[in-house]
Design an enzyme around this catalytic site. Structure first.
Site, PDB file in Angstrom:
ATOM      1  N   ASN A  90       0.798  -1.219   0.000  1.00 56.92           N
ATOM      2  CA  ASN A  90       0.000   0.000   0.000  1.00 56.92           C
ATOM      3  C   ASN A  90       0.835   1.275   0.000  1.00 56.92           C
ATOM      4  O   ASN A  90       0.334   2.338  -0.345  1.00 56.92           O
ATOM      5  CB  ASN A  90      -0.917  -0.027   1.235  1.00 56.92           C
ATOM      6  CG  ASN A  90      -1.597   1.292   1.494  1.00 56.92           C
ATOM      7  OD1 ASN A  90      -2.509   1.687   0.789  1.00 56.92           O
ATOM      8  ND2 ASN A  90      -1.133   1.996   2.533  1.00 56.92           N
ATOM      9  N   TYR A 156       3.134   9.900 -11.455  1.00 56.39           N
ATOM     10  CA  TYR A 156       2.282   9.072 -10.613  1.00 56.39           C
ATOM     11  C   TYR A 156       1.435   8.132 -11.460  1.00 56.39           C
ATOM     12  O   TYR A 156       1.298   6.944 -11.161  1.00 56.39           O
ATOM     13  CB  TYR A 156       1.402   9.972  -9.753  1.00 56.39           C
ATOM     14  CG  TYR A 156       0.580   9.256  -8.714  1.00 56.39           C
ATOM     15  CD1 TYR A 156       1.170   8.664  -7.604  1.00 56.39           C
ATOM     16  CD2 TYR A 156      -0.802   9.188  -8.839  1.00 56.39           C
ATOM     17  CE1 TYR A 156       0.419   8.014  -6.641  1.00 56.39           C
ATOM     18  CE2 TYR A 156      -1.577   8.548  -7.875  1.00 56.39           C
ATOM     19  CZ  TYR A 156      -0.958   7.964  -6.782  1.00 56.39           C
ATOM     20  OH  TYR A 156      -1.721   7.321  -5.825  1.00 56.39           O
ATOM     21  N   LYS A 160       1.561   4.052 -11.431  1.00 57.24           N
ATOM     22  CA  LYS A 160       0.400   3.220 -11.113  1.00 57.24           C
ATOM     23  C   LYS A 160      -0.003   2.329 -12.289  1.00 57.24           C
ATOM     24  O   LYS A 160      -0.482   1.213 -12.086  1.00 57.24           O
ATOM     25  CB  LYS A 160      -0.759   4.096 -10.661  1.00 57.24           C
ATOM     26  CG  LYS A 160      -0.512   4.794  -9.323  1.00 57.24           C
ATOM     27  CD  LYS A 160      -0.235   3.807  -8.200  1.00 57.24           C
ATOM     28  CE  LYS A 160      -0.171   4.484  -6.847  1.00 57.24           C
ATOM     29  NZ  LYS A 160       0.087   3.521  -5.740  1.00 57.24           N
ATOM     30  N   THR A 191      -9.039   9.783   3.402  1.00 54.24           N
ATOM     31  CA  THR A 191      -7.867   9.581   4.247  1.00 54.24           C
ATOM     32  C   THR A 191      -7.438  10.919   4.856  1.00 54.24           C
ATOM     33  O   THR A 191      -7.904  11.981   4.443  1.00 54.24           O
ATOM     34  CB  THR A 191      -6.707   9.030   3.412  1.00 54.24           C
ATOM     35  OG1 THR A 191      -6.360  10.011   2.424  1.00 54.24           O
ATOM     36  CG2 THR A 191      -7.093   7.716   2.725  1.00 54.24           C
TER      37      THR A 191
END
Length: 253
Positions: A90, A156, A160, A191
């Site tokens: 994660n 990013y 991913k 979050t």
């Protein structure tokens, strides 16, 4: 529900957000949880809270961008608990903004290291341990920008996308040996990072929410529950998949 009963589970980046929520969920379902993360103070605090709730947990300080530290995380887990059955890779994030034209090479390198190379290191060392323990399951946390482009987060998004490809390749490599590897395609999740972003950039946050078909961000516990299912024997025929938990955000792609 104790579907993770007696399983030994590693979670990287398990000191906040989705990782912390999953670590708590896994412990509550009967797993022995090993948290690997850089922040020692927060890691020890998270482990103490899980222990106080009756869970079995160990924190191992780990920088997932350093292969030797990832190898140590797995080695300590096997030495302390006799094996490894599952993992939630994660850890990730960092400075995710930047177009191709304005991204510095150093930003690219850091983003790829934290979000993609770390997953490679984790799988490289986790899979042999899971195979030696008789099989199991791994979940890698990707993103909606791992299956769709984002011109404002090029490094990013590339990382991913790489996580999704790495997941599929790893799944094919070990499928006949009783190990499953899947990826989460996560959208907006409520979050601490999202809440901080919302507080600092309310207009931008509202714009992102307006693009969300469900009209809200996912709860950390919703992601944790889905991850627990994927790591359990209940999902025995789900393998090599990039599974959206995004409130229909990628349904349009």
């Amino acid at each position: 529900m104790n579907r993770l009963q007696s399983k030994v589970v590693i979670v990287t980046g398990g000191t906040s957000g989705m990782g912390s929520a999953f670590a708590r969920r896994a412990a509550s379902e009967g797993a022995t949880v090993v948290i690997g993360a850089r922040d020692k103070a927060r890691g020890e605090a998270t482990a103490a809270e899980i222990t106080a709730d009756g869970g079995k947990v160990l924190f191992v300080p780990t920088d997932v961008t350093v292969e030797e530290e990832v190898a140590n995380l797995v080695d300590v887990t096997v030495r302390e608990f006799g094996g490894l059955h599952a993992a939630f890779n994660n850890a990730g994030g960092g400075n995710i903004q930047g177009t191709i034209r304005d991204s510095a090479a150093s930003t690219w390198d850091r983003t790829i290291a934290l979000n993609l190379t770390s997953v490679f290191y984790s799988l490289k060392h986790e899979l042999p341990a899971i195979l030696a323990s008789g099989g199991g399951s791994v979940v890698n946390n990707a993103s909606v920008v791992g299956v769709a482009g984002d011109p404002t987060a090029v490094a990013y998004s590339a990382a991913k996308h790489g996580v999704v490809g790495l997941t599929r390749s790893a799944a094919l490599d070990v499928a006949k040996q009783g190990v499953r590897v899947n990826a989460l395609v996560t959208g907006l999740v409520d979050t601490p990072l999202w809440r901080n972003f919302t507080a600092a950039n309310p207009d931008a946050a509202n714009d992102l929410l307006s693009q969300q078909p469900s009209g809200r961000a996912a709860g950390e516990d919703e992601v944790a529950a889905f991850t627990a299912f994927l790591l359990s024997d209940e999902s025995a025929f789900i393998n090599g998949a990039a599974l959206a938990i995004d409130g229909a955000l990628t349904a349009r792609y």
